[in-house]
Design a protein around this motif. Structure first.
Motif, short mmCIF file in Angstrom:
data_model
loop_
_atom_site.label_atom_id
_atom_site.label_comp_id
_atom_site.label_asym_id
_atom_site.label_seq_id
_atom_site.Cartn_x
_atom_site.Cartn_y
_atom_site.Cartn_z
N MET A 85 14.40 8.75 -6.38
CA MET A 85 15.70 9.86 -6.17
C MET A 85 15.61 10.96 -7.06
N THR A 86 14.90 10.85 -8.23
CA THR A 86 14.69 12.10 -9.25
C THR A 86 13.47 12.49 -9.12
N ASP A 87 12.70 12.27 -8.09
CA ASP A 87 11.36 12.79 -7.90
C ASP A 87 11.19 14.29 -8.06
N PRO A 88 10.27 14.77 -8.99
CA PRO A 88 10.24 16.28 -9.06
C PRO A 88 9.84 17.17 -7.89
N LEU A 89 9.27 16.18 -6.67
CA LEU A 89 9.23 16.94 -5.70
C LEU A 89 10.68 16.93 -4.77
N VAL A 90 11.28 17.95 -4.64
CA VAL A 90 12.78 17.89 -4.01
C VAL A 90 12.47 17.21 -2.41
N ASP A 91 11.45 17.33 -1.76
CA ASP A 91 11.56 16.70 -0.53
C ASP A 91 11.54 15.36 -0.61
N CYS A 92 10.69 14.78 -1.56
CA CYS A 92 10.53 13.34 -1.87
C CYS A 92 11.99 12.66 -2.16
N LEU B 99 1.04 -1.26 -0.02
CA LEU B 99 -0.02 0.10 0.11
C LEU B 99 0.76 1.36 0.03
N LEU B 100 1.85 1.16 0.79
CA LEU B 100 2.82 2.30 0.87
C LEU B 100 3.59 2.70 -0.44
N ILE B 101 3.76 1.51 -1.04
CA ILE B 101 4.50 1.82 -2.58
C ILE B 101 3.51 2.38 -3.56
N GLN B 102 2.00 2.03 -3.49
CA GLN B 102 1.10 2.70 -4.34
C GLN B 102 1.22 4.12 -3.95
N TYR B 103 1.11 4.56 -2.59
CA TYR B 103 1.36 5.92 -2.37
C TYR B 103 2.46 6.54 -2.93
N LEU B 104 3.74 5.70 -2.94
CA LEU B 104 4.92 6.41 -3.43
C LEU B 104 4.82 6.68 -4.93
N GLU B 105 4.08 5.67 -5.38
CA GLU B 105 4.01 5.95 -7.09
C GLU B 105 2.99 6.80 -7.63
N ASN B 106 2.19 7.53 -6.88
CA ASN B 106 1.28 8.47 -7.04
C ASN B 106 1.97 9.78 -7.47
N GLN B 107 1.62 9.95 -8.76
CA GLN B 107 2.22 10.98 -9.46
C GLN B 107 1.38 12.35 -9.57
N THR B 108 0.07 12.07 -9.01
CA THR B 108 -1.04 13.25 -9.29
C THR B 108 -1.34 13.94 -7.61
N ASN B 109 -0.44 13.34 -6.63
CA ASN B 109 -0.77 13.92 -5.44
C ASN B 109 0.60 14.13 -4.48
N ASN B 110 1.15 15.20 -4.72
CA ASN B 110 2.57 15.42 -3.94
C ASN B 110 2.37 15.04 -2.62
N ALA B 111 1.27 15.60 -1.80
CA ALA B 111 1.11 15.60 -0.33
C ALA B 111 1.33 14.02 0.11
N VAL B 112 0.48 13.28 -0.67
CA VAL B 112 0.41 11.65 -0.31
C VAL B 112 1.79 11.13 -0.70
N ARG B 113 2.45 11.30 -1.86
CA ARG B 113 3.75 10.82 -2.14
C ARG B 113 4.75 11.50 -1.02
N LEU B 114 4.66 12.57 -0.69
CA LEU B 114 5.67 12.96 0.30
C LEU B 114 5.39 12.05 1.58
N GLY B 115 4.34 12.18 2.23
CA GLY B 115 3.95 11.51 3.47
C GLY B 115 4.31 10.02 3.48
N ALA B 116 4.01 9.39 2.23
CA ALA B 116 4.43 8.01 2.05
C ALA B 116 5.97 7.96 2.02
N SER B 117 6.80 8.81 1.51
CA SER B 117 8.28 8.62 1.27
C SER B 117 8.86 8.95 2.79
#
Length: 197
Positions: free
Chosen positions: A67-74, A20-38
């Motif tokens: 490691m090349t996520d467009p969101l720098v914090d991710c 489930l966590l990896i699904q959130y990590l691969e979510n390219q439409t919601n930066n907040a979800v991806r950052l929280g998951a990372s």
């Protein structure tokens, strides 16, 4: 919490929570979800320490691609998680592969590279499609073994969405290797498009 579950029973916690966590990590439409998951993944990896060893192989490709996520914090979180996993890499032995990523190409292509990074096994040799091989031959070009290795390395970097460079002496064919890698990516894309079927 997920962290408490993973601390109490690392195997069960990681097996049930990571998909489930990896699904959130691969979510390219919601930066907040991806950052929280990372951030959560990094906390879990820190908490379970050596218990993560059976999960290193399936996690490395996912984290490397982040490691090349467009969101720098991710990207920063992924780099920190990568550092934790790399410490465990020497403990990894041949184990049943666990695949959670929805990006099956990422898992399949990166699996061999994880073996390369962890166990020092050579990268799979490149197989040039006929169209590229014919074009090279008609131009009188024959890739040398080290150039084929360079193309394989570039293809690996592409498979885990990492940036990289070929660095060696001048005149050894880095431009050729790069062009062949681009041609391979282009041909792969052309073959996978619905119009080519």
């Amino acid at each position: 919490s997920m962290i408490a579950l993973c601390k109490a029973d690392p195997t069960t916690g990681l097996q049930t929570g990571l998909p489930l966590l990896i699904q959130y990590l691969e979510n390219q439409t919601n930066n907040a979800v991806r950052l929280g998951a990372s951030q959560l993944l990094h906390k879990i990896l820190s908490a379970v320490d050596v218990e993560v060893v059976p999960f290193v192989k399936p996690l490395l490709p996912v984290i490397m691609s982040m490691m090349t996520d467009p969101l720098v914090d991710c990207a920063k979180q992924a780099s920190q998680s990568f550092a934790l996993l790399v410490r465990m890499a020497p403990l990894v032995r041949d184990q049943v592969p666990i695949v959670w990523s929805s990006n099956s190409n990422l898992c399949e292509e990166a699996g061999g590279v994880v073996e390369h990074l962890i166990h020092g096994r050579p990268l799979e040799p490149i197989v040039l499609p006929d169209v590229i091989r014919r074009e090279l031959l008609s131009s009188g070009i024959k890739l040398r073994a080290y150039q084929e290795e360079g193309v394989a390395w570039l293809r690996f970097l592409q498979s885990v969405r990492l940036n990289g460079a070929l660095c060696d002496e001048m005149g050894l064919g880095k431009t050729l290797q790069s062009l062949v890698a681009v041609a391979l990516a282009h041909e792969e894309e052309r073959q996978s498009s619905p119009e080519s079927r």
